[in-house]
Write a protein that holds these residues in place. Structure first.
Motif, mmCIF file in Angstrom:
data_model
loop_
_atom_site.group_PDB
_atom_site.id
_atom_site.type_symbol
_atom_site.label_atom_id
_atom_site.label_comp_id
_atom_site.label_asym_id
_atom_site.label_seq_id
_atom_site.Cartn_x
_atom_site.Cartn_y
_atom_site.Cartn_z
ATOM 1 N N GLU A 118 0.826 -1.209 0.000
ATOM 2 C CA GLU A 118 0.000 0.000 0.000
ATOM 3 C C GLU A 118 0.860 1.259 0.000
ATOM 4 O O GLU A 118 0.517 2.250 -0.670
ATOM 5 N N LYS A 119 1.990 1.226 0.746
ATOM 6 C CA LYS A 119 2.898 2.367 0.751
ATOM 7 C C LYS A 119 3.484 2.621 -0.650
ATOM 8 O O LYS A 119 3.591 3.766 -1.106
ATOM 9 N N ARG A 166 1.148 6.574 -7.060
ATOM 10 C CA ARG A 166 0.092 7.523 -7.448
ATOM 11 C C ARG A 166 0.596 8.957 -7.359
ATOM 12 O O ARG A 166 0.374 9.769 -8.254
ATOM 13 N N PHE A 167 1.299 9.262 -6.278
ATOM 14 C CA PHE A 167 1.832 10.609 -6.103
ATOM 15 C C PHE A 167 2.829 10.957 -7.207
ATOM 16 O O PHE A 167 2.761 12.031 -7.832
ATOM 17 N N ARG A 176 2.180 1.660 -3.559
ATOM 18 C CA ARG A 176 1.125 2.127 -4.465
ATOM 19 C C ARG A 176 0.805 3.601 -4.223
ATOM 20 O O ARG A 176 0.540 4.360 -5.159
ATOM 21 N N LYS A 177 0.808 4.006 -2.959
ATOM 22 C CA LYS A 177 0.553 5.412 -2.642
ATOM 23 C C LYS A 177 1.632 6.305 -3.260
ATOM 24 O O LYS A 177 1.329 7.360 -3.838
ATOM 25 N N PHE A 178 2.897 5.872 -3.138
ATOM 26 C CA PHE A 178 3.987 6.643 -3.732
ATOM 27 C C PHE A 178 3.853 6.681 -5.252
ATOM 28 O O PHE A 178 4.079 7.715 -5.888
#
Length: 308
Positions: free
Chosen positions: A8-9, A15-16, A11-13
């Motif tokens: 999840e970390k 997207r950013f 994937r979050k990066f």
């Protein structure tokens, strides 16, 4: 399922960073050359003489879309296609002078765009940013089977000295045991080439940014060219680099309308001689050489008729 936190970390990066790059790309790459087309221009520049298939595999572009891009670039004189002498179904791609100017403008715009992006960031933070980027690149490179990045490009300031160094290092090694006079012979020829390279060109081969080989074409007469300074670090043989260097040089000869090209080598360089035979060069002359090492060498002249 403990790894889900890391997933999840990441994937979050992603997207950013995707959003950040999208904004940058919109500012840098605009009509008439959006991002994908700019990447194709860059690929042709760095892989001078590459095929459309190689670009498709390296960039992951849809075959039909890439075909339309290449057709447009050809229509607008940005690039030219050269039919392979070995496989009539294959074409090598080269930027024209107009295309090279476009590439240089793209690089300037990209550098300016990134410079604007980081201008309000402190030097300390930029150092941390770049270090983090290099860490990401290193981790994924080491943990995957990604092929080394190989490129063939025309020489830039500083490259010619390194080409001389490469010859000296390789040919004075225990494998070949050439004397110091050979390095002088190479440096003298390269110096003359720098003073006058009209009708010629020198290319270097890079693997992950490191120069590992070279090849050059010099003008012997209006119709005849000489192939010179073909060398490849033995640690990088078997990667197709020698083949790419030869094809780049012969493509240039045909582009310059030379009718004939010849080269000099020595009988002990089996790998190079194998390539010369493969590309239809013919052994035409032999002569003894007792200057470059303690034992006698046999110099060989190989010729290729480009009009056939």
């Amino acid at each position: 399922m403990g790894s889900i936190h890391f997933v999840e970390k990441i994937r979050k990066f992603n997207r950013f960073y995707a959003n950040l790059l999208g904004k940058i790309d919109q500012k840098i790459y605009h009509k008439p050359f959006p991002l994908t087309e700019a990447r194709v221009i860059t690929e042709i520049h760095y892989r001078n003489g590459c095929t459309a298939t190689e670009i498709q595999e390296n960039l992951g572009i849809d075959r039909g879309y890439l075909s339309r891009i290449i057709q447009r670039f050809e229509d607008e004189k940005i690039m030219i296609k050269k039919q392979s002498t070995k496989d009539k179904r294959q074409y090598s791609l080269y930027l024209t002078e107009h295309g090279i100017n476009i590439y240089n403008d793209l690089v300037q715009n990209a550098n300016s765009g990134v410079d604007t992006m980081i201008k309000n960031i402190s030097e300390h933070s930029i150092t941390k940013l770049v270090t983090s980027m290099e860490t990401i690149e290193t981790i994924f490179t080491e943990s995957s089977s990604i092929k080394p990045k190989v490129s063939i490009r025309p020489f830039s300031p500083g490259d010619v000295g390194y080409v001389a160094y490469l010859h000296g290092k390789i040919y004075t090694s225990p494998t070949y045991q050439f004397g110091k006079i050979f390095e002088y012979y190479v440096m003298k020829g390269l110096t003359d080439f720098l003073k006058n390279n009209d009708g010629g060109e020198l290319w270097v081969a890079e693997v992950n940014g490191e120069i590992v080989g070279s090849i050059a074409i010099t003008k012997f007469s209006d119709q005849i060219a000489q192939l010179r300074w073909f060398i490849l670090n033995e640690n990088y043989q078997g990667m197709g680099i020698g083949k790419n260097l030869i094809e780049t040089a012969l493509g240039f000869c045909r582009e310059q309308k030379y009718d004939h090209v010849f080269l000099w080598t020595v009988s002990t360089l089996e790998a190079a001689r194998h390539l010369y035979k493969k590309y239809q060069f013919t052994l035409t002359e032999e002569k003894p050489n007792d200057e470059w090492k303690d034992t006698l060498l046999i110099e060989e002249r190989w010729d290729l008729d480009l009009t056939l």
